[in-house]
Design an enzyme around this catalytic site. Structure first.
Site, PDB file in Angstrom:
ATOM      1  N   ASN A  86       0.857  -1.179   0.000  1.00  0.00           N
ATOM      2  CA  ASN A  86       0.000   0.000   0.000  1.00  0.00           C
ATOM      3  C   ASN A  86       0.899   1.237   0.000  1.00  0.00           C
ATOM      4  OD1 ASN A  86       0.821   0.517   2.708  1.00  0.00           O
ATOM      5  ND2 ASN A  86      -0.869  -0.719   3.512  1.00  0.00           N
ATOM      6  N   LYS A 118       1.667   3.516   2.241  1.00  0.00           N
ATOM      7  CA  LYS A 118       2.562   3.644   3.394  1.00  0.00           C
ATOM      8  C   LYS A 118       3.708   2.643   3.318  1.00  0.00           C
ATOM      9  CE  LYS A 118       2.565   3.605   8.460  1.00  0.00           C
ATOM     10  NZ  LYS A 118       1.733   3.440   9.683  1.00  0.00           N
ATOM     11  N   GLU A 119       3.393   1.414   2.923  1.00  0.00           N
ATOM     12  CA  GLU A 119       4.442   0.389   2.811  1.00  0.00           C
ATOM     13  C   GLU A 119       5.432   0.737   1.696  1.00  0.00           C
ATOM     14  OE1 GLU A 119       1.777  -3.454   4.320  1.00  0.00           O
ATOM     15  OE2 GLU A 119       1.793  -2.859   2.201  1.00  0.00           O
ATOM     16  N   ASP A 138      -5.691  -8.387   0.864  1.00  0.00           N
ATOM     17  CA  ASP A 138      -5.779  -9.821   0.560  1.00  0.00           C
ATOM     18  C   ASP A 138      -6.635 -10.065  -0.675  1.00  0.00           C
ATOM     19  OD1 ASP A 138      -4.318 -10.284   2.867  1.00  0.00           O
ATOM     20  OD2 ASP A 138      -6.075 -10.746   4.091  1.00  0.00           O
TER      21      ASP A 138
END
Length: 496
Positions: free
Chosen positions: A205, A207-208, A275
């Site tokens: 995402n 942030k990741e 997921d």
């Protein structure tokens, strides 16, 4: 790619075999009601009513794939405990193959318990030992990889940072997938993406992704460089970055890139949305789809799942229904180009075309009755809608209350409306001439005012119908009750 094309893709989509390797988690939901604060401490008291156990972590990825009718096998680690037995039983119950799972007697099965009051999560309790699996367990897991990768059409590494996906396990899975020439997709964790070197793609995402590349992604313009940096760090073929409410960005091996807008109609709970994305990406790539097509299907699936509580999945039937609903809705919202196509199609089918127009700013019962009567005059109803600038010219600076996109969307949702198109002029004459309807409909209050387009329609064999008005319903009265000054509403008619 539009919804009609995606429906064709979905209808012809194969049912590939997908292998998942990752952290196995049981999600437990305790539902109840909070009505008082504890006298012992300033914390709410949850009066529990029910509990529900669901598949979490990599297991939820597997559940999403099974819902889409893929064949699924999972590799991971469970404890020698009741939770582990229940987790394996839940997976087997929906057809997930679990023979490759390894039992670690020294490690409890991971359990996340969420306390829910109404629609709010008030507490989460995690039972886990989130450290790398010991060497003997790792060796047992490694021994199961090659044989299972060889029979898969796609492989997923579902990394929740709980210790199963060590560097050795990741590299063994990726090497086996490369030998078998099957895509390996990674849902990453942490900042060291070199562990995933050689994978097909990662799906962080925003942030990741920022954590992995060491800088903020302040705007959409930052996404291409970020994707290329991720591909460089981990020697990837492609990169996918999920953006929450802003959709999904992808960059493929050939340089093709796009940001696909979100398809969520409501957001209830984002738990497990990642997921759903990676599961449907693996489904698509495993079935031979191009990345851009797989991203669009995954985006639609995620748009459904965020409208549900907790980790959830989407079936093929549900995805098809959602695509069909959007197709019906979007096909009603016409442009100049699609209007011409729709008119030609309706005429070739011998349909009688009805046209009306208005501002339709604050829709009310009078509008609905008016449109229903208009539709009864023929087989197809096309509605012309004044754009925002023309409404301001006609009604004043306070109007419209609702912007053109919203007004068209609401009209398109009505069953009696077959097509909606905006026009920028103060009168619909150009649009009437373009449509040349069999029946032109206006309200009965236009009887002595001269209906715009009457001459054109009648010269071309059509007629004008004046529809009855529902007494006591008007945009003016609605706005007055809402507190808007009466003058702001202008002159209200049922089709304005």
């Amino acid at each position: 790619m539009n919804e009609r094309e995606l429906l064709r893709v979905l209808d012809g989509l194969a049912r590939p075999r997908v292998l998942i390797v990752g952290d196995l988690i049981l999600d437990r939901y305790v539902d109840g009601e909070v009505s008082r604060i504890s006298p012992e401490a300033p914390i709410p008291i949850l009066a529990a009513r029910s509990t529900e156990d669901r598949l979490g972590g990599a297991c939820n990825v597997a559940a999403n794939l099974r819902a889409m009718e893929a064949a699924v096998e999972i590799l991971g680690v469970v404890g020698k405990d009741q939770i582990g037995m229940e987790l394996l039983s839940l997976m087997r119950g929906i057809g997930i193959q679990t023979e490759g799972c390894v039992v670690d007697a020294e490690r409890p099965t991971i359990e996340k318990t969420r306390m829910i009051s109404g629609v709010h999560q008030i507490l989460r309790v995690d039972w886990e030992k989130a450290h790398p699996i010991p060497a003997p367990i790792e060796t047992g897991l490694l021994a199961k990889i090659d044989e299972r990768v060889a029979t898969a059409h796609a492989v997923i590494l579902s990394d929740y940072g709980k210790g199963v996906l060590t560097r050795r396990v990741c590299q063994a899975v990726i090497a086996a997938a490369r030998r078998a020439r099957v895509p390996v997709l990674v849902d990453p964790k942490g900042s060291d993406y070199t562990r995933y070197a050689g994978a097909t793609l990662v799906t962080p995402n925003r942030k990741e992704a920022e954590q992995a590349i060491g800088r903020r992604l302040a705007s959409f313009d930052d996404l291409p460089d970020a994707a290329r940096e991720l591909m460089r760090i981990a020697s990837l073929d492609c990169a996918v970055i999920t953006l929450g409410g802003d959709g999904i960005y992808y960059l493929d091996a050939n340089g093709g890139a796009d940001r696909v807008p979100t398809q969520a109609r409501k957001v209830f709970d984002v738990t497990g949305a990642g997921d759903t994305v990676i599961a449907n990406l693996a489904l698509g790539l495993g079935a031979g789809l191009e990345l851009g097509v797989a991203v669009r299907l995954a985006n639609h699936a995620a748009g459904i799942v965020v409208g549900r509580l907790g980790a959830a999945s989407v079936t093929r039937a549900e995805l098809r229904a959602a695509l069909g609903e959007r197709l019906t809705q979007r096909s009603k919202l016409l442009t100049q180009e699609t209007l011409a196509t729709a008119l030609a199609e309706w005429r070739s089918e011998g349909r009688k075309i009805v046209f009306t127009n208005g501002c339709f700013d604050v829709l009310h019962a009078g509008h609905v009755q008016y449109l229903r009567e208009a539709r009864s005059q023929g087989d197809v109803l096309v509605v012309g809608v004044n754009d925002d600038a023309s409404v301001r010219r006609l009604k004043g600076a306070a109007r419209p209350v609702n912007a053109i996109d919203d007004r068209m969307y609401v009209l398109g949702a009505l069953e009696m409306v077959d097509g909606v198109i905006a026009f920028p002029e103060d009168t619909p004459l150009r649009l009437v001439q373009e449509v040349t309807p069999n029946v032109l409909v206006k309200g009965e209050d236009w009887a002595d005012k001269g209906v715009v387009g009457r001459e054109w329609v009648e010269q071309h064999g059509g007629r004008v119908h004046l529809a009855h008005l529902l007494p006591g319903r008007s945009t003016t009265s609605i706005l007055e009750r809402a507190g808007q000054p009466p003058g702001a509403a202008g002159i209200a008619r049922p089709n304005c």
